[in-house]
Motif scaffolding. Structure first.
Motif, PDB file in Angstrom:
ATOM      1  N   TYR A   6      -2.765  -2.033  -5.980  1.00  8.05           N
ATOM      2  CA  TYR A   6      -1.543  -1.275  -5.717  1.00  8.05           C
ATOM      3  C   TYR A   6      -1.744  -0.155  -4.698  1.00  8.05           C
ATOM      4  O   TYR A   6      -0.919   0.052  -3.824  1.00  8.05           O
ATOM      5  N   THR A  10       0.171  -0.340  -1.214  1.00  8.85           N
ATOM      6  CA  THR A  10       1.148   0.718  -0.966  1.00  8.85           C
ATOM      7  C   THR A  10       0.780   1.480   0.305  1.00  8.85           C
ATOM      8  O   THR A  10       1.638   1.791   1.129  1.00  8.85           O
ATOM      9  N   SER A  11      -0.499   1.753   0.486  1.00  6.44           N
ATOM     10  CA  SER A  11      -0.958   2.483   1.672  1.00  6.44           C
ATOM     11  C   SER A  11      -0.739   1.676   2.946  1.00  6.44           C
ATOM     12  O   SER A  11      -0.387   2.242   3.979  1.00  6.44           O
ATOM     13  N   VAL A  13       1.659  -0.598   3.459  1.00  8.18           N
ATOM     14  CA  VAL A  13       3.103  -0.553   3.737  1.00  8.18           C
ATOM     15  C   VAL A  13       3.469   0.799   4.344  1.00  8.18           C
ATOM     16  O   VAL A  13       4.221   0.879   5.322  1.00  8.18           O
ATOM     17  N   TRP A  14       2.936   1.847   3.786  1.00  6.24           N
ATOM     18  CA  TRP A  14       3.188   3.203   4.278  1.00  6.24           C
ATOM     19  C   TRP A  14       2.693   3.351   5.714  1.00  6.24           C
ATOM     20  O   TRP A  14       3.428   3.813   6.593  1.00  6.24           O
ATOM     21  N   VAL A  76       0.319   6.699  -7.153  1.00  6.50           N
ATOM     22  CA  VAL A  76       1.089   5.630  -6.514  1.00  6.50           C
ATOM     23  C   VAL A  76       2.583   5.954  -6.572  1.00  6.50           C
ATOM     24  O   VAL A  76       3.310   5.772  -5.585  1.00  6.50           O
ATOM     25  N   LEU A  80       5.214   6.447  -3.334  1.00  7.59           N
ATOM     26  CA  LEU A  80       6.498   5.751  -3.206  1.00  7.59           C
ATOM     27  C   LEU A  80       7.668   6.736  -3.159  1.00  7.59           C
ATOM     28  O   LEU A  80       8.587   6.573  -2.349  1.00  7.59           O
ATOM     29  N   SER A 129       3.772  11.913  -0.312  1.00  6.42           N
ATOM     30  CA  SER A 129       2.970  10.695  -0.210  1.00  6.42           C
ATOM     31  C   SER A 129       1.488  11.021  -0.060  1.00  6.42           C
ATOM     32  O   SER A 129       0.645  10.375  -0.692  1.00  6.42           O
ATOM     33  N   SER A 136      -4.466   9.750  -6.265  1.00  9.61           N
ATOM     34  CA  SER A 136      -4.660   8.376  -6.727  1.00  9.61           C
ATOM     35  C   SER A 136      -6.137   7.998  -6.813  1.00  9.61           C
ATOM     36  O   SER A 136      -6.492   7.045  -7.499  1.00  9.61           O
TER      37      SER A 136
END
Length: 188
Positions: A6, A10-11, A13-14, A76, A80, A129, A136
């Motif tokens: 995750y 997530t990173s 996509v960011w 996380v 988001l 973020s 995280s």
């Protein structure tokens, strides 16, 4: 809950969203003089801080094992949440959003959406973020190495932007500054 996929997903996509923004929303006005290299400073500090933080996390120094199962998902969630805040701010600004500090000829102050409460919600979203990324890792030293320098770079960027807006928009911007907080509603 195993977050081993995750956090990187997530990173990615960011990071991809920021690269797309940098490509699509750069003003192309390199000689405008308003940015004062703040975009370069920001990206340099972000890159160095994240690499140093990841290195420290890998070394195990500063790892917090107690509560890691809560800390990591919270990180996380903050990443988001920050993305949502940042994109809401960008979509509110529309044509006035650029990744570099530029004042347009017909520049107007946007006071709708999140801009009713804070002057820099896109930066607030980014900072949320980065805070999420920092925690995280469940490592207090990594959190400091990532979050503190990046926060300093964003504060420099905010100073540069507010100076440019104040020079161009004058009293109108000073009045807006006096009626809103910089980053956190009710605090700063």
């Amino acid at each position: 809950m195993d977050l081993s996929l995750y956090i990187p997903a997530t990173s990615v996509v960011w990071l991809a969203s920021e690269i797309i923004l940098a490509r699509l929303k750069h003003s192309g006005q390199s000689g405008s003089g308003h940015d004062k290299s703040s975009l370069r400073v920001l990206w340099t500090v972000i890159t160095v801080s994240i690499f140093a933080g990841v290195f420290l996390a890998g070394s195990g120094i500063g790892f917090v094992s107690a509560g890691a199962s809560i800390i990591r998902p919270s990180g996380v969630a903050l990443i988001l949440a920050g993305l949502v805040v940042r994109w809401a701010a960008i979509l509110t600004l529309r044509k006035y959003f650029t990744v570099d500090v530029v004042i347009m000829n017909n520049h107007k102050i946007v006071m709708t959406g999140l801009y009713r409460y804070v002057r820099h919600p896109a930066y607030l979203g980014s900072l949320l973020s980065f805070l999420g990324l920092a925690i995280s890792f469940s490592n207090w030293l990594t959190a400091l190495v990532i979050f503190m320098p990046i926060t300093g770079a964003f504060l420099y960027r905010i100073h540069v932007e507010e100076q440019a807006l104040g020079e161009f928009l004058g009293d109108e911007y000073r009045q807006y500054r006096s009626s809103t907080k910089r980053l956190i509603p009710g605090i700063s």
